[in-house]
Design an enzyme around this catalytic site. Structure first.
Site, short mmCIF file in Angstrom:
data_model
loop_
_atom_site.label_atom_id
_atom_site.label_comp_id
_atom_site.label_asym_id
_atom_site.label_seq_id
_atom_site.Cartn_x
_atom_site.Cartn_y
_atom_site.Cartn_z
CB ALA A 113 86.24 71.08 53.33
N GLY A 145 90.47 70.74 56.82
CA GLY A 145 88.87 70.53 57.10
C GLY A 145 89.50 69.58 57.96
CD GLU A 160 90.08 74.29 58.52
OE1 GLU A 160 89.65 73.78 58.02
OE2 GLU A 160 90.48 75.67 58.40
N1 COA Z 1 86.19 66.21 49.37
C1 COA Z 1 85.62 65.45 48.78
N2 COA Z 1 86.01 64.84 47.86
C2 COA Z 1 87.17 63.94 48.35
C3 COA Z 1 88.12 65.07 49.21
C4 COA Z 1 87.19 66.44 49.52
N3 COA Z 1 88.02 67.06 50.02
N4 COA Z 1 89.23 64.25 49.72
C5 COA Z 1 88.73 63.24 48.95
N5 COA Z 1 88.12 63.58 47.84
C6 COA Z 1 87.40 62.06 46.91
C7 COA Z 1 87.98 61.48 45.70
O1 COA Z 1 86.94 62.23 44.90
C8 COA Z 1 87.21 60.26 45.38
O2 COA Z 1 86.13 60.09 45.45
P1 COA Z 1 85.25 59.35 44.05
O3 COA Z 1 85.96 58.22 43.70
O4 COA Z 1 84.04 58.96 43.78
O5 COA Z 1 85.63 60.02 42.75
C9 COA Z 1 87.68 59.54 46.98
O6 COA Z 1 87.31 60.60 47.79
C10 COA Z 1 89.16 59.24 46.94
O7 COA Z 1 90.23 60.27 46.55
P2 COA Z 1 90.81 59.97 45.72
O8 COA Z 1 91.76 61.45 45.04
O9 COA Z 1 90.78 59.40 44.22
O10 COA Z 1 92.13 59.40 46.18
P3 COA Z 1 93.56 59.32 46.08
O11 COA Z 1 94.73 58.42 46.79
O12 COA Z 1 94.17 59.38 44.66
O13 COA Z 1 93.91 61.26 46.47
C11 COA Z 1 94.03 62.44 48.59
C12 COA Z 1 94.08 61.45 47.81
C13 COA Z 1 93.34 62.96 49.56
C14 COA Z 1 95.23 63.10 48.14
C15 COA Z 1 93.52 63.91 48.09
O14 COA Z 1 91.64 63.22 47.16
C16 COA Z 1 93.33 64.92 47.68
O15 COA Z 1 93.70 65.52 47.51
N6 COA Z 1 91.88 65.28 48.44
C17 COA Z 1 91.80 67.03 48.35
C18 COA Z 1 92.65 67.45 50.27
C19 COA Z 1 92.03 68.34 49.95
O16 COA Z 1 92.73 69.62 49.22
N7 COA Z 1 91.77 69.14 51.26
C20 COA Z 1 91.31 70.57 51.53
C21 COA Z 1 89.68 70.84 51.34
S1 COA Z 1 89.40 72.35 51.61
#
Ligand code: COA
Length: 266
Positions: free
Chosen positions: A72, A117, A120
């Site tokens: 999400a 999500g 999910e």
């Molecule tokens: N919600 C909003 N934005 C998200 C996102 C999320 N769940 N997951 C990734 N993004 C965005 C980041 O903010 C970033 O955007 P920006 O460039 O405008 O800052 C872009 O996607 C790339 O993500 P980034 O974190 O820079 O890439 P990464 O390769 O370093 O890490 C992940 C990738 C997936 C490991 C990391 O983004 C992450 O942990 N995301 C959240 C996962 C999560 O907890 N999901 C459950 C949510 S309830």
């Protein structure tokens, strides 16, 4: 045919005849699910339901090279009041229930991060195929929330209480091969062969009679919601429905005639 949405794409008969492909299309945000994506997914499901006679399978996947869906949208969720959070999560649950209950097989083509999500969404699909670079998990507790788009319910039903608690309470992010060994995904394939392996899987399904596929899917789903007696009754009714179709005659006669069946969905 392509439908005009802002945050998703819906492709019909492209790249395969009789298949609808839903692509979550926010690659710069790793396809994170915000309210607009949920709304548009709901509209896409309407469209698929409306065309259910001509669509025999659905693929759900993410745009770009990195992510299926990274969860999400945290940037949106951080601002939610509790009532707004309830509305958002309820919408997500309803949309995923509708996806799960589509009459045709739905395949999650997991092409990268499937977190929160994202997993999910994949859990509401019938079959999960993942590329070997995927990272899969429900890390919500690391953000101070819980999986609430069906995650605590569907993961538990899929893998059992012990593994579900382990994954959700540790927020573990699993490699695709570990997710395979736990039964969370059904197949893992090399990233550079991903599209062709998805195609192979879809083509396998398209060879089957759609009425039988739908009957089987509904019967299996009932096993989760009903007791054994009610489930067996429904299974029987669904089997008898198949005996009313031309496809059943075609399938059996093709076997007896040592030829490939050509199903019509009738
Ligand atoms: N919600 C909003 N934005 C998200 C996102 C999320 N769940 N997951 C990734 N993004 C965005 C980041 O903010 C970033 O955007 P920006 O460039 O405008 O800052 C872009 O996607 C790339 O993500 P980034 O974190 O820079 O890439 P990464 O390769 O370093 O890490 C992940 C990738 C997936 C490991 C990391 O983004 C992450 O942990 N995301 C959240 C996962 C999560 O907890 N999901 C459950 C949510 S309830």
């Amino acid at each position: 045919m392509e439908f005009d949405y802002r945050t998703i794409k819906l492709l019909l008969n492209d790249p395969f005849e009789k298949v609808a492909k839903i692509v979550i299309n926010r690659p710069d945000k790793f396809n994170a699910l915000n309210s607009e994506v949920i709304r548009e997914l709901d509209l896409a499901i309407n469209e698929i339901e409306y065309r259910k006679k001509e669509i025999w399978a659905v693929i759900v996947t993410g745009a770009g090279e990195k992510a299926f869906i990274a969860g999400a949208d945290i940037a949106e969720m951080v601002k939610f009041t509790p009532p707004e959070a309830r509305y958002f999560l309820h919408s997500a649950q309803q949309m995923l229930n509708r996806l799960e209950n589509l009459p045709m097989p739905v395949i999650a083509a997991i092409n990268g991060f499937a977190l929160g999500g994202g997993l999910e969404t994949a859990l509401a699909c019938d079959i999960r195929i993942a590329s070997d670079n995927s990272l899969i998990g429900l890390p919500e507790v690391t953000l101070g929330i819980i999986p609430a788009a069906g995650g605590t319910q569907r993961l538990t039903r899929l893998v059992g209480v012990g593994t579900s608690k382990y994954l959700i309470l540790t927020g573990a992010k699993l490699s695709a091969s570990r997710a395979l060994s736990l039964g969370i995904v059904n197949e893992v394939v090399a990233r550079d062969k991903f599209d062709e392996e998805v195609e192979r899987l879809v083509k396998t399904i398209l060879k089957m009679g759609p009425v039988a596929l739908s009957a089987a899917k509904t019967s299996i789903q009932t096993a989760l919601d009903e007791n054994l007696r009610a489930g067996l009754e429904l299974e029987l009714d669904k089997a008898v429905e198949c005996f009313q179709t031309q496809d059943l005659r075609e399938g059996m006669n093709a076997f007896l005639g040592r030829r490939e069946a050509e199903f019509k969905g009738k």
